[in-house]
Enzyme design. Sequence first.
Site, PDB file in Angstrom:
ATOM      1  N   GLU A 158       0.829  -1.203   0.000  1.00  0.00           N
ATOM      2  CA  GLU A 158       0.000   0.000   0.000  1.00  0.00           C
ATOM      3  C   GLU A 158       0.867   1.258   0.000  1.00  0.00           C
ATOM      4  O   GLU A 158       1.931   1.298   0.622  1.00  0.00           O
ATOM      5  CB  GLU A 158      -0.919   0.004   1.223  1.00  0.00           C
ATOM      6  CG  GLU A 158      -1.983  -1.076   1.172  1.00  0.00           C
ATOM      7  CD  GLU A 158      -2.892  -1.096   2.395  1.00  0.00           C
ATOM      8  OE1 GLU A 158      -4.042  -1.527   2.257  1.00  0.00           O
ATOM      9  OE2 GLU A 158      -2.452  -0.682   3.487  1.00  0.00           O
TER      10      GLU A 158
ATOM     11  N   CYS B 188       6.479  -6.544   7.598  1.00  0.00           N
ATOM     12  CA  CYS B 188       7.493  -5.916   8.448  1.00  0.00           C
ATOM     13  C   CYS B 188       7.977  -6.930   9.478  1.00  0.00           C
ATOM     14  O   CYS B 188       7.217  -7.799   9.912  1.00  0.00           O
ATOM     15  CB  CYS B 188       6.902  -4.691   9.148  1.00  0.00           C
ATOM     16  SG  CYS B 188       8.127  -3.666  10.004  1.00  0.00           S
TER      17      CYS B 188
ATOM     18  N   CYS C  72       6.156  -3.773  16.055  1.00  0.00           N
ATOM     19  CA  CYS C  72       5.827  -2.681  16.977  1.00  0.00           C
ATOM     20  C   CYS C  72       4.379  -2.866  17.423  1.00  0.00           C
ATOM     21  O   CYS C  72       3.472  -3.011  16.601  1.00  0.00           O
ATOM     22  CB  CYS C  72       6.020  -1.329  16.299  1.00  0.00           C
ATOM     23  SG  CYS C  72       7.741  -1.018  15.816  1.00  0.00           S
TER      24      CYS C  72
ATOM     25  N   CYS D  43       1.346  -0.795  15.971  1.00  0.00           N
ATOM     26  CA  CYS D  43       1.315  -0.580  14.522  1.00  0.00           C
ATOM     27  C   CYS D  43       0.627  -1.735  13.813  1.00  0.00           C
ATOM     28  O   CYS D  43       0.968  -2.898  14.024  1.00  0.00           O
ATOM     29  CB  CYS D  43       2.747  -0.420  14.002  1.00  0.00           C
ATOM     30  SG  CYS D  43       2.835  -0.150  12.218  1.00  0.00           S
TER      31      CYS D  43
ATOM     32  N   GLU E 246      10.528  -1.559   7.349  1.00  0.00           N
ATOM     33  CA  GLU E 246      11.637  -0.790   7.906  1.00  0.00           C
ATOM     34  C   GLU E 246      12.637  -0.522   6.781  1.00  0.00           C
ATOM     35  O   GLU E 246      13.338  -1.427   6.329  1.00  0.00           O
ATOM     36  CB  GLU E 246      12.304  -1.572   9.042  1.00  0.00           C
ATOM     37  CG  GLU E 246      13.660  -1.055   9.509  1.00  0.00           C
ATOM     38  CD  GLU E 246      13.680   0.422   9.875  1.00  0.00           C
ATOM     39  OE1 GLU E 246      14.381   1.191   9.183  1.00  0.00           O
ATOM     40  OE2 GLU E 246      12.993   0.808  10.842  1.00  0.00           O
TER      41      GLU E 246
ATOM     42  N   SER F  79      12.129   7.339   7.336  1.00  0.00           N
ATOM     43  CA  SER F  79      11.774   7.086   8.730  1.00  0.00           C
ATOM     44  C   SER F  79      12.254   5.704   9.145  1.00  0.00           C
ATOM     45  O   SER F  79      11.996   4.716   8.455  1.00  0.00           O
ATOM     46  CB  SER F  79      10.258   7.185   8.917  1.00  0.00           C
ATOM     47  OG  SER F  79       9.891   6.839  10.241  1.00  0.00           O
TER      48      SER F  79
ATOM     49  N   SER G 253      11.244   6.914  14.558  1.00  0.00           N
ATOM     50  CA  SER G 253      10.032   6.459  15.253  1.00  0.00           C
ATOM     51  C   SER G 253      10.406   6.218  16.711  1.00  0.00           C
ATOM     52  O   SER G 253      10.816   5.119  17.085  1.00  0.00           O
ATOM     53  CB  SER G 253       9.502   5.174  14.608  1.00  0.00           C
ATOM     54  OG  SER G 253       9.034   5.426  13.303  1.00  0.00           O
ATOM     55  N   LEU G 254      10.250   7.240  17.517  1.00  0.00           N
ATOM     56  CA  LEU G 254      10.736   7.190  18.902  1.00  0.00           C
ATOM     57  C   LEU G 254       9.706   6.561  19.838  1.00  0.00           C
ATOM     58  O   LEU G 254       9.924   5.495  20.400  1.00  0.00           O
ATOM     59  CB  LEU G 254      11.097   8.601  19.363  1.00  0.00           C
ATOM     60  CG  LEU G 254      11.789   8.713  20.718  1.00  0.00           C
ATOM     61  CD1 LEU G 254      13.134   8.014  20.701  1.00  0.00           C
ATOM     62  CD2 LEU G 254      11.950  10.184  21.114  1.00  0.00           C
TER      63      LEU G 254
ATOM     64  N   ASN H 290      -3.870   6.139  15.804  1.00  0.00           N
ATOM     65  CA  ASN H 290      -4.914   5.776  14.850  1.00  0.00           C
ATOM     66  C   ASN H 290      -5.366   4.351  15.118  1.00  0.00           C
ATOM     67  O   ASN H 290      -4.588   3.411  14.931  1.00  0.00           O
ATOM     68  CB  ASN H 290      -4.384   5.902  13.415  1.00  0.00           C
ATOM     69  CG  ASN H 290      -4.090   7.342  13.042  1.00  0.00           C
ATOM     70  OD1 ASN H 290      -4.964   8.195  13.120  1.00  0.00           O
ATOM     71  ND2 ASN H 290      -2.853   7.627  12.665  1.00  0.00           N
TER      72      ASN H 290
ATOM     73  N   CYS I  76      -1.339   6.932   9.770  1.00  0.00           N
ATOM     74  CA  CYS I  76      -0.077   6.421  10.282  1.00  0.00           C
ATOM     75  C   CYS I  76      -0.302   5.177  11.139  1.00  0.00           C
ATOM     76  O   CYS I  76      -1.125   5.173  12.049  1.00  0.00           O
ATOM     77  CB  CYS I  76       0.600   7.513  11.113  1.00  0.00           C
ATOM     78  SG  CYS I  76       2.185   7.034  11.796  1.00  0.00           S
TER      79      CYS I  76
END
Length: 411
Positions: A125, A145, A149, A152, A210, A241, A263-264, A340, A383
């Site tokens: 996407e 991925c 995370c 996510c 990533e 990122s 991405s902290l 989100n 996001c």
Amino acid sequence: MSISFDLTIDDTRDQLARHARASLEAKPSLIGMSREEMAAALIAAGVPERQVKMRISQLWHWLYVRGVSDFADMRNISKDLRAMLAQHFTIARPEVVEEQISQDGTRKWLFRFPPRGAGRPVEIESVYIPEEGRGTLCISSQVGCTLTCSFCHTGTQKLVRNLTSEEILAQLLTARDRLGDFPDKDTPDGAMVPAEGRKITNIVMMGMGEPLYNFEEVKKALLIASDGDGLSLSKCRITLSTSGVVPEIYRTGDEIGVMLAISLHAVRDELRDILVPINKKYPLAELIKACREYPGLSNAKRITFEYVMLKDINDSLDDAKLLVKLLQGIPAKINLIPFNPWPGTNYQCSDWEQIEKFADYVNAAGYASPIRTPRGRDILAACGQLKSESERLRKSERLALEAMMIAGHGE
């Protein structure tokens, strides 16, 4: 490749069609090749070596300035050479499986790429976010991925494979096609795009995957995207990122030179280990050291730190104070991202009042901390929400099958 003809007429047609598609898919694409790779490929295909430099210049212009996807449209190249190029190479776009348009003008595309000789076709996407005076394309670097995370949606889809430089660039080229962002192309009626200039002014490597776990292909794609003789995007308008692959952060600055985003999402190792598990390998101290040493870092070339706001998890004023302390001395901008939601998540978005208090504290400490406006939530384009539609369908099919089995056992 051999074909069995012990089939019905319809089956034979289907198999012949698959054979033709496989032959097409086996041809290498000129898109995504560096000039050196293109030179070697053209010589191998029979282009006289004395012509190669000129032919590369012609092809580069047609591919990246004019945006053609058919050799037949390259009008200043002879018919015989166009036929030879079409025999050996492809410049076709990926299949657009689906295009969704949000109420706020955000567009999400589901692209399908051929298997390229092995495995099955893959889907990814990409998202286009129009704003006043600019249009940003969010590009994927992997199918799925590896990072898992916990907040996510993409992280719930296992890694299938890395994307090639061709497939990374194809997202940009196809988006420009769809938006009328090449010469002689029309913008779709009613599309929300910048009123003047380019429709896509910025790209962000913030889609699926990533990027720094696919460094070489991402590097090649971004160097082509920023090439002044082609797509000509300024490196200041390209942002990569990463969740914190520390060794490749140094290489990103030295070898690509684009803007960096981190991405902290947490300021304590024990929490970041949960939210962003790569932190166990590269903890905050190592990550922040790499940021301080990022080549070219200045007030004009700040690092963006992304911080998702999770209710009662990382949104306290103590977290804000630790954030300011952690980033002290780094030219930075802090993007606060309201969480989100996506189906199945256990997290909630912070209350708006709490987000504003957090932002006010960070702003008062001297850091720009805009609250990112959620875009495309209604089409799962915001996001942290990206996940290939094929993966969602497979999961829904499995759930339906399991429900049927449970119902059957209950009879």
